[in-house]
Design a protein around this motif. Structure first.
Motif, PDB file in Angstrom:
ATOM      1  N   ALA A  54       1.048  -1.298   0.081  1.00  0.00           N
ATOM      2  CA  ALA A  54      -0.048   0.033   0.205  1.00  0.00           C
ATOM      3  C   ALA A  54       0.930   1.106   0.139  1.00  0.00           C
ATOM      4  CB  ALA A  54      -0.926   0.106   1.018  1.00  0.00           C
ATOM      5  N   ARG A  55       1.864   1.278   0.891  1.00  0.00           N
ATOM      6  CA  ARG A  55       2.810   2.571   0.889  1.00  0.00           C
ATOM      7  C   ARG A  55       3.680   2.685  -0.402  1.00  0.00           C
ATOM      8  NH1 ARG A  55       5.870   1.517   5.572  1.00  0.00           N
ATOM      9  NH2 ARG A  55       4.350   2.790   6.674  1.00  0.00           N
ATOM     10  N   HIS A  56       3.835   1.571  -1.034  1.00  0.00           N
ATOM     11  CA  HIS A  56       4.580   1.749  -2.422  1.00  0.00           C
ATOM     12  C   HIS A  56       3.571   2.243  -3.328  1.00  0.00           C
ATOM     13  CE1 HIS A  56       7.122   0.848  -5.734  1.00  0.00           C
ATOM     14  NE2 HIS A  56       6.003   0.145  -6.197  1.00  0.00           N
ATOM     15  N   ALA A  57       2.395   1.815  -3.424  1.00  0.00           N
ATOM     16  CA  ALA A  57       1.582   2.378  -4.494  1.00  0.00           C
ATOM     17  C   ALA A  57       1.068   3.857  -4.212  1.00  0.00           C
ATOM     18  CB  ALA A  57       0.275   1.285  -4.706  1.00  0.00           C
ATOM     19  N   ALA A  58       0.784   4.090  -2.935  1.00  0.00           N
ATOM     20  CA  ALA A  58       0.715   5.515  -2.458  1.00  0.00           C
ATOM     21  C   ALA A  58       1.673   6.409  -3.004  1.00  0.00           C
ATOM     22  CB  ALA A  58       0.231   5.495  -0.795  1.00  0.00           C
ATOM     23  N   PRO A  64      -4.530   7.907  -2.554  1.00  0.00           N
ATOM     24  CA  PRO A  64      -4.607   6.900  -1.216  1.00  0.00           C
ATOM     25  C   PRO A  64      -4.450   5.442  -1.932  1.00  0.00           C
ATOM     26  CG  PRO A  64      -6.439   8.414  -1.444  1.00  0.00           C
ATOM     27  CD  PRO A  64      -5.658   8.842  -2.566  1.00  0.00           C
ATOM     28  N   ALA A  65      -4.370   4.369  -1.187  1.00  0.00           N
ATOM     29  CA  ALA A  65      -4.004   3.133  -1.628  1.00  0.00           C
ATOM     30  C   ALA A  65      -4.633   2.124  -0.668  1.00  0.00           C
ATOM     31  CB  ALA A  65      -2.551   2.789  -1.803  1.00  0.00           C
ATOM     32  N   ILE A  66      -4.995   0.938  -1.310  1.00  0.00           N
ATOM     33  CA  ILE A  66      -5.431  -0.143  -0.493  1.00  0.00           C
ATOM     34  C   ILE A  66      -4.745  -1.578  -1.014  1.00  0.00           C
ATOM     35  CG2 ILE A  66      -7.444  -2.138  -0.423  1.00  0.00           C
ATOM     36  CD1 ILE A  66      -9.355  -0.039  -0.400  1.00  0.00           C
ATOM     37  N   ALA A  67      -4.224  -2.314  -0.273  1.00  0.00           N
ATOM     38  CA  ALA A  67      -3.418  -3.525  -0.722  1.00  0.00           C
ATOM     39  C   ALA A  67      -3.941  -4.595   0.211  1.00  0.00           C
ATOM     40  CB  ALA A  67      -1.912  -3.208  -0.368  1.00  0.00           C
ATOM     41  N   ASP A  68      -3.919  -5.876  -0.320  1.00  0.00           N
ATOM     42  CA  ASP A  68      -4.308  -6.971   0.588  1.00  0.00           C
ATOM     43  C   ASP A  68      -3.167  -7.975   0.394  1.00  0.00           C
ATOM     44  OD1 ASP A  68      -6.255  -9.685  -0.739  1.00  0.00           O
ATOM     45  OD2 ASP A  68      -4.666  -8.679  -1.821  1.00  0.00           O
TER      46      ASP A  68
END
Length: 199
Positions: A54-58, A64-68
């Motif tokens: 999520a941090r990398h994508a943001a 804002p980012a969502i990761a699973d």
């Protein structure tokens, strides 16, 4: 609508999240559409890996980012394959090889010792430096079967026995699976937390 980046190129995940998050005026865009490369998953837990993604994508997109991060834990194997579920056999995303290796490791193990669960951790970050990301978790208890059954789903679904429906996860309709699965539960928790933070 506010745009939010999903730290995945998985179209199934994008479709599922887009539908659920539309009510919050959030438009989900897969990171592949924004030229975000996958980041090495160097964490030792699902939580760490989801935060890393999520941090990398943001960071790359400024959105804002969502990761699973998700996987399967088998009790007889002391929680393996766990965070290495997608690359259990050594090659990332080779479902067939992963399933074959799991069956091999459980050969001769009686049914009552084949307990397992799917785990999913979802992370939502407002921005790359968000000190309090929303962290949501869901688990789905089941058992590893002795052979693959069913054509649906992906990953270990053909081997994962669902007590609730008395069939493999690969035999469930997508709506049935979403209602009881690890990802479905984590998503429900995320929706609850988003409702509270937006209210």
């Amino acid at each position: 609508m506010q745009k939010i980046v999903l730290a995945s190129g998985n179209r199934k995940k994008v479709a599922e999240l887009t539908q659920l998050l539309a009510q919050f005026q959030l438009q989900v865009i897969p990171q592949t559409d924004l030229n975000v490369e996958d980041v090495p998953e160097t964490g030792t837990t699902f939580v760490e890996n989801a935060i890393i993604k999520a941090r990398h994508a943001a960071e790359v997109t400024g959105l804002p980012a969502i990761a699973d991060d998700s996987g399967i834990e088998v009790d007889y194997l002391d929680g393996q394959p766990g965070i290495y579920s997608a690359r259990f056999s050594g090659k990332h995303g080779d479902d067939q090889a992963n399933n074959e290796l799991l069956l091999e490791k459980l050969q001769g193990v009686p049914s009552e010792q084949r307990t397992a669960r799917y785990q999913c951790v979802l992370v939502f970050m407002q921005h790359a430096k968000d000190p309090t990301p929303l962290i949501c978790q869901g688990a789905w208890e089941g058992r590893i079967m002795t052979e693959e059954v069913g054509e649906g789903g992906f990953g270990y679904d053909p081997l994962f026995w669902s007590e609730e429906h008395q069939c493999s996860a690969a035999q469930l309709e997508p709506e049935q699976k979403a209602a009881i699965s690890h990802r479905g539960k984590a998503l429900q928790e995320l929706m609850q937390k988003l409702s509270e933070s937006i209210a």
